[in-house]
Design a protein around this motif. Structure first.
Motif, PDB file in Angstrom:
ATOM      1  N   GLN A   1      58.565 -31.729 -51.495  1.00 55.42           N
ATOM      2  CA  GLN A   1      58.377 -30.459 -52.191  1.00 55.42           C
ATOM      3  C   GLN A   1      59.712 -29.816 -52.538  1.00 55.42           C
ATOM      4  O   GLN A   1      59.894 -29.304 -53.651  1.00 55.42           O
ATOM      5  CB  GLN A   1      57.547 -29.503 -51.329  1.00 55.42           C
ATOM      6  CG  GLN A   1      57.257 -28.171 -52.009  1.00 55.42           C
ATOM      7  CD  GLN A   1      56.395 -27.263 -51.147  1.00 55.42           C
ATOM      8  OE1 GLN A   1      56.029 -27.608 -50.033  1.00 55.42           O
ATOM      9  NE2 GLN A   1      56.057 -26.098 -51.668  1.00 55.42           N
ATOM     10  N   VAL A   2      60.670 -29.814 -51.602  1.00 58.49           N
ATOM     11  CA  VAL A   2      61.950 -29.145 -51.854  1.00 58.49           C
ATOM     12  C   VAL A   2      62.950 -30.040 -52.576  1.00 58.49           C
ATOM     13  O   VAL A   2      63.955 -29.551 -53.097  1.00 58.49           O
ATOM     14  CB  VAL A   2      62.572 -28.627 -50.536  1.00 58.49           C
ATOM     15  CG1 VAL A   2      61.654 -27.619 -49.877  1.00 58.49           C
ATOM     16  CG2 VAL A   2      62.905 -29.766 -49.579  1.00 58.49           C
TER      17      VAL A   2
ATOM     18  N   LYS B   1      53.277 -35.038 -42.970  1.00 58.75           N
ATOM     19  CA  LYS B   1      53.399 -33.629 -43.338  1.00 58.75           C
ATOM     20  C   LYS B   1      54.861 -33.273 -43.623  1.00 58.75           C
ATOM     21  O   LYS B   1      55.151 -32.495 -44.542  1.00 58.75           O
ATOM     22  CB  LYS B   1      52.841 -32.743 -42.217  1.00 58.75           C
ATOM     23  CG  LYS B   1      51.322 -32.798 -42.079  1.00 58.75           C
ATOM     24  CD  LYS B   1      50.835 -31.837 -41.013  1.00 58.75           C
ATOM     25  CE  LYS B   1      49.310 -31.885 -40.902  1.00 58.75           C
ATOM     26  NZ  LYS B   1      48.799 -30.967 -39.852  1.00 58.75           N
ATOM     27  N   LYS B   2      55.767 -33.839 -42.844  1.00 57.61           N
ATOM     28  CA  LYS B   2      57.192 -33.595 -43.080  1.00 57.61           C
ATOM     29  C   LYS B   2      57.654 -34.299 -44.353  1.00 57.61           C
ATOM     30  O   LYS B   2      58.513 -33.782 -45.080  1.00 57.61           O
ATOM     31  CB  LYS B   2      58.002 -34.056 -41.875  1.00 57.61           C
ATOM     32  CG  LYS B   2      57.744 -33.233 -40.622  1.00 57.61           C
ATOM     33  CD  LYS B   2      58.585 -33.701 -39.452  1.00 57.61           C
ATOM     34  CE  LYS B   2      58.321 -32.836 -38.222  1.00 57.61           C
ATOM     35  NZ  LYS B   2      59.119 -33.278 -37.051  1.00 57.61           N
TER      36      LYS B   2
ATOM     37  N   GLN C   1      64.370 -27.747 -43.434  1.00 56.75           N
ATOM     38  CA  GLN C   1      63.856 -27.902 -44.789  1.00 56.75           C
ATOM     39  C   GLN C   1      64.784 -27.242 -45.810  1.00 56.75           C
ATOM     40  O   GLN C   1      65.028 -27.781 -46.885  1.00 56.75           O
ATOM     41  CB  GLN C   1      62.443 -27.297 -44.908  1.00 56.75           C
ATOM     42  CG  GLN C   1      61.350 -28.117 -44.252  1.00 56.75           C
ATOM     43  CD  GLN C   1      61.279 -27.887 -42.742  1.00 56.75           C
ATOM     44  OE1 GLN C   1      61.964 -27.009 -42.205  1.00 56.75           O
ATOM     45  NE2 GLN C   1      60.464 -28.669 -42.057  1.00 56.75           N
ATOM     46  N   ARG C   2      65.319 -26.069 -45.433  1.00 53.00           N
ATOM     47  CA  ARG C   2      66.196 -25.349 -46.364  1.00 53.00           C
ATOM     48  C   ARG C   2      67.547 -26.038 -46.508  1.00 53.00           C
ATOM     49  O   ARG C   2      68.156 -26.012 -47.584  1.00 53.00           O
ATOM     50  CB  ARG C   2      66.360 -23.899 -45.918  1.00 53.00           C
ATOM     51  CG  ARG C   2      65.066 -23.104 -46.121  1.00 53.00           C
ATOM     52  CD  ARG C   2      65.253 -21.625 -45.885  1.00 53.00           C
ATOM     53  NE  ARG C   2      65.557 -21.329 -44.487  1.00 53.00           N
ATOM     54  CZ  ARG C   2      66.625 -20.673 -44.072  1.00 53.00           C
ATOM     55  NH1 ARG C   2      67.518 -20.246 -44.944  1.00 53.00           N
ATOM     56  NH2 ARG C   2      66.816 -20.426 -42.783  1.00 53.00           N
TER      57      ARG C   2
ATOM     58  N   GLN D   1      55.860 -34.651 -46.975  1.00 51.39           N
ATOM     59  CA  GLN D   1      55.409 -33.761 -48.050  1.00 51.39           C
ATOM     60  C   GLN D   1      56.342 -32.558 -48.199  1.00 51.39           C
ATOM     61  O   GLN D   1      56.639 -32.127 -49.321  1.00 51.39           O
ATOM     62  CB  GLN D   1      53.985 -33.287 -47.766  1.00 51.39           C
ATOM     63  CG  GLN D   1      52.923 -34.368 -47.906  1.00 51.39           C
ATOM     64  CD  GLN D   1      51.532 -33.865 -47.558  1.00 51.39           C
ATOM     65  OE1 GLN D   1      51.303 -33.319 -46.479  1.00 51.39           O
ATOM     66  NE2 GLN D   1      50.596 -34.038 -48.473  1.00 51.39           N
ATOM     67  N   GLN D   2      56.828 -32.018 -47.069  1.00 55.68           N
ATOM     68  CA  GLN D   2      57.738 -30.881 -47.124  1.00 55.68           C
ATOM     69  C   GLN D   2      59.040 -31.254 -47.819  1.00 55.68           C
ATOM     70  O   GLN D   2      59.553 -30.503 -48.660  1.00 55.68           O
ATOM     71  CB  GLN D   2      58.015 -30.370 -45.708  1.00 55.68           C
ATOM     72  CG  GLN D   2      56.821 -29.725 -45.028  1.00 55.68           C
ATOM     73  CD  GLN D   2      57.073 -29.416 -43.563  1.00 55.68           C
ATOM     74  OE1 GLN D   2      58.119 -29.782 -43.010  1.00 55.68           O
ATOM     75  NE2 GLN D   2      56.128 -28.746 -42.915  1.00 55.68           N
TER      76      GLN D   2
ATOM     77  N   ARG E   1      64.021 -38.301 -47.798  1.00 56.99           N
ATOM     78  CA  ARG E   1      63.094 -38.459 -46.676  1.00 56.99           C
ATOM     79  C   ARG E   1      63.769 -39.201 -45.528  1.00 56.99           C
ATOM     80  O   ARG E   1      63.571 -38.882 -44.350  1.00 56.99           O
ATOM     81  CB  ARG E   1      61.840 -39.189 -47.150  1.00 56.99           C
ATOM     82  CG  ARG E   1      61.043 -38.396 -48.173  1.00 56.99           C
ATOM     83  CD  ARG E   1      60.070 -39.233 -48.951  1.00 56.99           C
ATOM     84  NE  ARG E   1      60.722 -40.253 -49.788  1.00 56.99           N
ATOM     85  CZ  ARG E   1      60.134 -40.892 -50.797  1.00 56.99           C
ATOM     86  NH1 ARG E   1      58.871 -40.609 -51.103  1.00 56.99           N
ATOM     87  NH2 ARG E   1      60.795 -41.810 -51.488  1.00 56.99           N
TER      88      ARG E   1
ATOM     89  N   GLN F   1      66.947 -28.729 -48.888  1.00 63.73           N
ATOM     90  CA  GLN F   1      66.865 -28.169 -50.238  1.00 63.73           C
ATOM     91  C   GLN F   1      68.264 -27.962 -50.823  1.00 63.73           C
ATOM     92  O   GLN F   1      68.512 -28.272 -51.993  1.00 63.73           O
ATOM     93  CB  GLN F   1      66.104 -26.842 -50.210  1.00 63.73           C
ATOM     94  CG  GLN F   1      65.850 -26.251 -51.586  1.00 63.73           C
ATOM     95  CD  GLN F   1      64.964 -25.024 -51.514  1.00 63.73           C
ATOM     96  OE1 GLN F   1      65.117 -24.172 -50.633  1.00 63.73           O
ATOM     97  NE2 GLN F   1      64.017 -24.918 -52.428  1.00 63.73           N
TER      98      GLN F   1
ATOM     99  N   ASP G   1      62.566 -22.864 -40.120  1.00 62.61           N
ATOM    100  CA  ASP G   1      62.477 -23.702 -41.321  1.00 62.61           C
ATOM    101  C   ASP G   1      63.846 -24.118 -41.839  1.00 62.61           C
ATOM    102  O   ASP G   1      63.980 -24.530 -42.994  1.00 62.61           O
ATOM    103  CB  ASP G   1      61.731 -22.959 -42.430  1.00 62.61           C
ATOM    104  CG  ASP G   1      62.484 -21.713 -42.899  1.00 62.61           C
ATOM    105  OD1 ASP G   1      63.370 -21.243 -42.159  1.00 62.61           O
ATOM    106  OD2 ASP G   1      62.169 -21.225 -44.007  1.00 62.61           O
TER     107      ASP G   1
END
Length: 403
Positions: free
Chosen positions: A352-353, A345-346, A244-245, A348-349, A212, A248, A241
């Motif tokens: 998630q990944v 919200k970010k 985020q990737r 959480q994103q 984060r 990941q 996106d």
């Protein structure tokens, strides 16, 4: 029946020949299976350190922890040259070229840079060269005035930019430790040939940071990271996106490295790998850096203690816009800055990944925005799995225990 008598001198010669063969075999086998910590078997007794991390994880600061040590020849991200020169759109395709460049630099063969530089080049063509204390000091840099034993960046840019890399190569040979900071390895397997090379005494310091916080820092340095992001994803045109990737992929790389080092560790990795969390260093800099120095065989000095305290207790609490800036900051506050500046919200994103990586590395998830901003909840106190070796007379086996 015929009987042959072999003269005594001939018998003695055969015995000596057998002994010589056995000694040579033992010597060769000893080189291949040497203890990683026995740097006396490495030419010149050098120790080679790879500071392995990802972008915006505190690696520039940790690099300076090594760079400021008087026994260290330090370069910041030499593989930048490979990614910047080769016409490729995927990091995976360049990993062997990156590995080979790192190998030659560890051996002080800086001629390897010739393939990634103009025909006529100066030492300033090395990426972030003026941030290397060794390149700004004799013999890499011509002698300065008596009041300047080590050039600061402005003086270094002015006085130490000499033609060619000959002086830098000579300088490299004079240090006991060669340390390279690198963010372009996404697994340990690429490094196996280096770990098995008897000419290297390689130690890997794997620096990780709360994803984060990494995401928040990447957002503030987005422009500087676009090219690298496209290589990570293997895409010339980034999509909405993409950040985020990229996160990941970074988190997946931490899982792969962790899995190799802790669960599938080959014998030659014994004593060669150390996992470090940026938050632990920020919380207790002197103690954590002392442990890192112990791991690579460096001694702490009083000037270094003062520098570490000053550098980690600065007034700044934010992240510089320049992705490669190295400034004095309040390390503890910086490590927690994402909790007030990153939109939930970010958060959480990212969670998630990166959920699996965060669990392995001991980072606690937050379920609400209120929990995110509640600083009395420590998000780095989860129990981590730590690696240990079982000692056995028959074999060396590894295990994981929860700490």
């Amino acid at each position: 029946m015929l009987h042959f008598r072999i003269p005594a001198p001939a018998v003695l010669g055969l015995v000596l020949l057998q002994v010589s063969v056995v000694v040579l075999f033992i010597g060769f086998h000893g080189q291949i299976t040497r203890s990683p910590s026995d740097s006396a078997t490495v030419p010149g007794g050098k120790v080679h350190v790879l500071l392995l991390s990802s972008w915006r994880s505190g690696s520039s600061f940790m690099g300076q922890v090594f760079n400021n040590h008087p026994s260290v020849f330090y370069l910041m991200e030499p593989a930048w040259h490979v990614w910047g020169w080769l016409d490729s759109s995927a990091a995976q395709r360049m990993r062997m070229a990156v590995r080979d460049l790192i190998h030659r630099v560890f051996l002080c063969d800086l001629g390897v840079f010739d393939a990634y530089m103009p025909i006529s080049h100066n030492v300033s063509n090395i990426f972030m060269w003026s941030h290397s204390r060794a390149l700004c000091s004799p013999p890499a840099c011509p002698p300065l005035s008596p009041q300047h034993t080590t050039a600061q960046i402005p003086e270094c840019d002015k006085h130490c930019n000499v033609p060619g890399l000959g002086r830098a190569e000579v300088a490299c040979h004079t240090y006991s430790h060669v340390v390279l900071k690198e963010v372009r390895f996404f697994e340990l397997e690429s490094l196996f040939p280096l770990l098995q090379d008897p000419s290297l005494d390689l130690r890997i310091v794997h620096l990780v940071r709360d994803p984060r916080a990494v995401f928040r820092s990447r957002e503030e340095s987005l422009g500087s990271l676009l090219r690298d992001s496209s290589f990570v994803l293997g895409e010339k045109t980034l999509k909405s996106d993409s950040q985020q990737r990229v996160m990941q992929e970074i988190c997946r790389s931490h899982i792969r490295i962790y899995d190799t080092a802790f669960r599938k560790a080959p014998d030659f990795l014994r004593g060669r790998y150390k996992l470090v969390r940026y938050e632990d260093v920020a919380r207790n800099p002197l103690a954590e850096i002392q442990r890192i120095y112990d791991f690579v065989g460096l001694k702490m000095t009083e000037p270094l203690q003062k520098w570490i305290h000053q550098f980690t207790h600065g007034k700044s609490k934010g992240t510089p816009n320049d992705a490669f800036s190295i400034i004095e900051r309040n390390a503890s506050a910086v490590s927690q800055a994402w909790r007030v500046s990153l939109d939930f919200k970010k958060v959480q994103q990212v969670q998630q990944v990166c959920k699996s990586a965060m669990s392995l590395l001991g980072y606690r998830l937050v379920n609400t925005e209120q929990e995110q901003k509640q600083f009395d909840i420590d998000l780095t106190r989860l129990k981590m799995y730590k690696f240990s070796w079982h000692k056995s007379a028959k074999s060396n086996t590894s295990a994981i225990k929860k700490n």
